[in-house]
Write a protein that holds these residues in place. Structure first.
Motif, PDB file in Angstrom:
ATOM      1  N   PRO A   1       0.806  -1.228   0.000  1.00  0.00           N
ATOM      2  CA  PRO A   1       0.000   0.000   0.000  1.00  0.00           C
ATOM      3  C   PRO A   1       0.834   1.271   0.000  1.00  0.00           C
ATOM      4  CG  PRO A   1       0.129  -0.884   2.214  1.00  0.00           C
ATOM      5  CD  PRO A   1       0.825  -1.873   1.317  1.00  0.00           C
ATOM      6  N   ASP A   2       0.272   2.324  -0.601  1.00  0.00           N
ATOM      7  CA  ASP A   2       0.854   3.660  -0.451  1.00  0.00           C
ATOM      8  C   ASP A   2       0.481   4.146   0.943  1.00  0.00           C
ATOM      9  OD1 ASP A   2       1.814   3.596  -2.977  1.00  0.00           O
ATOM     10  OD2 ASP A   2       0.486   5.118  -3.796  1.00  0.00           O
ATOM     11  N   LEU A   3       1.442   4.646   1.668  1.00  0.00           N
ATOM     12  CA  LEU A   3       1.196   5.083   3.041  1.00  0.00           C
ATOM     13  C   LEU A   3       1.282   6.594   3.137  1.00  0.00           C
ATOM     14  CD1 LEU A   3       3.269   2.366   4.943  1.00  0.00           C
ATOM     15  CD2 LEU A   3       0.807   2.413   4.519  1.00  0.00           C
ATOM     16  N   GLY A   4       0.195   7.255   2.849  1.00  0.00           N
ATOM     17  CA  GLY A   4       0.108   8.698   3.003  1.00  0.00           C
ATOM     18  C   GLY A   4       1.050   9.488   2.124  1.00  0.00           C
ATOM     19  N   GLY A   5       1.430   8.953   0.991  1.00  0.00           N
ATOM     20  CA  GLY A   5       2.317   9.663   0.092  1.00  0.00           C
ATOM     21  C   GLY A   5       3.785   9.531   0.455  1.00  0.00           C
ATOM     22  N   ALA A   6       4.089   9.091   1.675  1.00  0.00           N
ATOM     23  CA  ALA A   6       5.482   8.948   2.087  1.00  0.00           C
ATOM     24  C   ALA A   6       6.084   7.661   1.540  1.00  0.00           C
ATOM     25  CB  ALA A   6       5.588   8.975   3.604  1.00  0.00           C
ATOM     26  N   PHE A   7       5.299   6.615   1.497  1.00  0.00           N
ATOM     27  CA  PHE A   7       5.744   5.332   0.966  1.00  0.00           C
ATOM     28  C   PHE A   7       4.993   5.062  -0.322  1.00  0.00           C
ATOM     29  CE2 PHE A   7       8.127   4.622   4.628  1.00  0.00           C
ATOM     30  CZ  PHE A   7       8.798   3.411   4.552  1.00  0.00           C
ATOM     31  N   THR A   8       5.607   5.406  -1.420  1.00  0.00           N
ATOM     32  CA  THR A   8       5.030   5.155  -2.739  1.00  0.00           C
ATOM     33  C   THR A   8       5.627   3.860  -3.287  1.00  0.00           C
ATOM     34  OG1 THR A   8       6.760   6.406  -3.834  1.00  0.00           O
ATOM     35  CG2 THR A   8       4.784   7.635  -3.178  1.00  0.00           C
ATOM     36  N   ARG A   9       5.269   3.532  -4.493  1.00  0.00           N
ATOM     37  CA  ARG A   9       5.794   2.317  -5.119  1.00  0.00           C
ATOM     38  C   ARG A   9       7.323   2.379  -5.187  1.00  0.00           C
ATOM     39  NH1 ARG A   9       2.955   0.867 -10.509  1.00  0.00           N
ATOM     40  NH2 ARG A   9       1.309   0.591  -8.987  1.00  0.00           N
ATOM     41  N   SER A  10       7.875   3.530  -5.543  1.00  0.00           N
ATOM     42  CA  SER A  10       9.336   3.662  -5.634  1.00  0.00           C
ATOM     43  C   SER A  10      10.000   3.483  -4.275  1.00  0.00           C
ATOM     44  CB  SER A  10       9.705   5.039  -6.193  1.00  0.00           C
ATOM     45  OG  SER A  10       9.201   5.183  -7.491  1.00  0.00           O
ATOM     46  N   THR A  11       9.380   4.024  -3.234  1.00  0.00           N
ATOM     47  CA  THR A  11       9.927   3.881  -1.889  1.00  0.00           C
ATOM     48  C   THR A  11       9.941   2.418  -1.483  1.00  0.00           C
ATOM     49  OG1 THR A  11       8.966   6.022  -1.357  1.00  0.00           O
ATOM     50  CG2 THR A  11       9.762   4.703   0.487  1.00  0.00           C
ATOM     51  N   TRP A  12       8.870   1.708  -1.811  1.00  0.00           N
ATOM     52  CA  TRP A  12       8.810   0.288  -1.483  1.00  0.00           C
ATOM     53  C   TRP A  12       9.894  -0.498  -2.214  1.00  0.00           C
ATOM     54  CZ3 TRP A  12       7.070  -1.445   2.716  1.00  0.00           C
ATOM     55  CH2 TRP A  12       5.907  -0.954   3.306  1.00  0.00           C
ATOM     56  N   VAL A  13      10.190  -0.124  -3.456  1.00  0.00           N
ATOM     57  CA  VAL A  13      11.252  -0.811  -4.195  1.00  0.00           C
ATOM     58  C   VAL A  13      12.581  -0.638  -3.464  1.00  0.00           C
ATOM     59  CG1 VAL A  13      12.604  -0.832  -6.324  1.00  0.00           C
ATOM     60  CG2 VAL A  13      10.123  -0.701  -6.445  1.00  0.00           C
ATOM     61  N   VAL A  14      12.895   0.589  -3.048  1.00  0.00           N
ATOM     62  CA  VAL A  14      14.143   0.849  -2.334  1.00  0.00           C
ATOM     63  C   VAL A  14      14.180   0.074  -1.021  1.00  0.00           C
ATOM     64  CG1 VAL A  14      15.529   2.629  -1.194  1.00  0.00           C
ATOM     65  CG2 VAL A  14      14.492   3.089  -3.414  1.00  0.00           C
ATOM     66  N   VAL A  15      13.084   0.082  -0.273  1.00  0.00           N
ATOM     67  CA  VAL A  15      13.033  -0.634   1.012  1.00  0.00           C
ATOM     68  C   VAL A  15      13.192  -2.136   0.795  1.00  0.00           C
ATOM     69  CG1 VAL A  15      11.505  -1.236   2.940  1.00  0.00           C
ATOM     70  CG2 VAL A  15      11.704   1.138   2.207  1.00  0.00           C
ATOM     71  N   LEU A  16      12.510  -2.686  -0.201  1.00  0.00           N
ATOM     72  CA  LEU A  16      12.592  -4.125  -0.459  1.00  0.00           C
ATOM     73  C   LEU A  16      13.984  -4.539  -0.934  1.00  0.00           C
ATOM     74  CD1 LEU A  16       9.123  -4.722  -2.155  1.00  0.00           C
ATOM     75  CD2 LEU A  16       9.846  -5.485   0.121  1.00  0.00           C
ATOM     76  N   VAL A  17      14.591  -3.741  -1.803  1.00  0.00           N
ATOM     77  CA  VAL A  17      15.944  -4.063  -2.267  1.00  0.00           C
ATOM     78  C   VAL A  17      16.931  -3.994  -1.101  1.00  0.00           C
ATOM     79  CG1 VAL A  17      17.864  -3.235  -3.686  1.00  0.00           C
ATOM     80  CG2 VAL A  17      15.594  -3.459  -4.672  1.00  0.00           C
ATOM     81  N   THR A  18      16.793  -2.972  -0.259  1.00  0.00           N
ATOM     82  CA  THR A  18      17.679  -2.833   0.894  1.00  0.00           C
ATOM     83  C   THR A  18      17.520  -4.013   1.850  1.00  0.00           C
ATOM     84  OG1 THR A  18      17.587  -0.430   0.718  1.00  0.00           O
ATOM     85  CG2 THR A  18      18.328  -1.345   2.819  1.00  0.00           C
ATOM     86  N   ALA A  19      16.269  -4.365   2.158  1.00  0.00           N
ATOM     87  CA  ALA A  19      16.024  -5.510   3.050  1.00  0.00           C
ATOM     88  C   ALA A  19      16.551  -6.797   2.434  1.00  0.00           C
ATOM     89  CB  ALA A  19      14.530  -5.620   3.349  1.00  0.00           C
ATOM     90  N   GLY A  20      16.344  -6.970   1.137  1.00  0.00           N
ATOM     91  CA  GLY A  20      16.850  -8.167   0.468  1.00  0.00           C
ATOM     92  C   GLY A  20      18.368  -8.230   0.482  1.00  0.00           C
ATOM     93  N   ALA A  21      19.015  -7.089   0.267  1.00  0.00           N
ATOM     94  CA  ALA A  21      20.478  -7.048   0.284  1.00  0.00           C
ATOM     95  C   ALA A  21      21.024  -7.366   1.671  1.00  0.00           C
ATOM     96  CB  ALA A  21      20.968  -5.682  -0.181  1.00  0.00           C
ATOM     97  N   ILE A  22      20.368  -6.861   2.700  1.00  0.00           N
ATOM     98  CA  ILE A  22      20.795  -7.186   4.071  1.00  0.00           C
ATOM     99  C   ILE A  22      20.612  -8.678   4.317  1.00  0.00           C
ATOM    100  CG2 ILE A  22      20.247  -6.870   6.520  1.00  0.00           C
ATOM    101  CD1 ILE A  22      19.624  -3.920   5.812  1.00  0.00           C
TER     102      ILE A  22
END
Length: 103
Positions: free
Chosen positions: A21-42
């Motif tokens: 989900p988009d979370l109030g404009g702060a977490f958009t699709r692009s933000t989720w991609v960055v978060v998921l890639v970072t979590a996956g890399a860790i």
């Protein structure tokens, strides 16, 4: 092999991001991609794939990080800097801390 792992992780993150989900404009699709890639890399750094460090993982990661920052900068509006001087000051503080720590 290193580029294949990076591309596979990015493709997986791009496939999963639209499902979140988009979370109030702060977490958009692009933000989720960055978060998921970072979590996956860790997560991958805790697996046997961490041995890819010998193949130059940090250098490739650094280059891709610069590319990400450049892509974010391309979408920035220089006129908007004047509308949020506190954020601009915070950015300079952030950079100053990094310079002080890395110097």
């Amino acid at each position: 092999a290193l580029a294949a792992v990076a591309l596979a992780l990015t493709a997986l993150a791009r496939a999963l991001a639209p499902l979140l989900p988009d979370l109030g404009g702060a977490f958009t699709r692009s933000t989720w991609v960055v978060v998921l890639v970072t979590a996956g890399a860790i997560g991958l750094s805790l697996s046997p794939l961490r041995r890819l460090e010998a193949a130059g993982a940090s250098r490739l990661g650094g280059a891709l990080l610069y590319l990400l920052v450049a892509c974010i900068g391309v979408g920035a509006s220089f006129a908007a800097f004047l509308e949020a001087p506190m954020l601009l000051a915070l950015g300079f503080l952030w950079i100053s801390v990094h310079v002080a720590v890395l110097w």
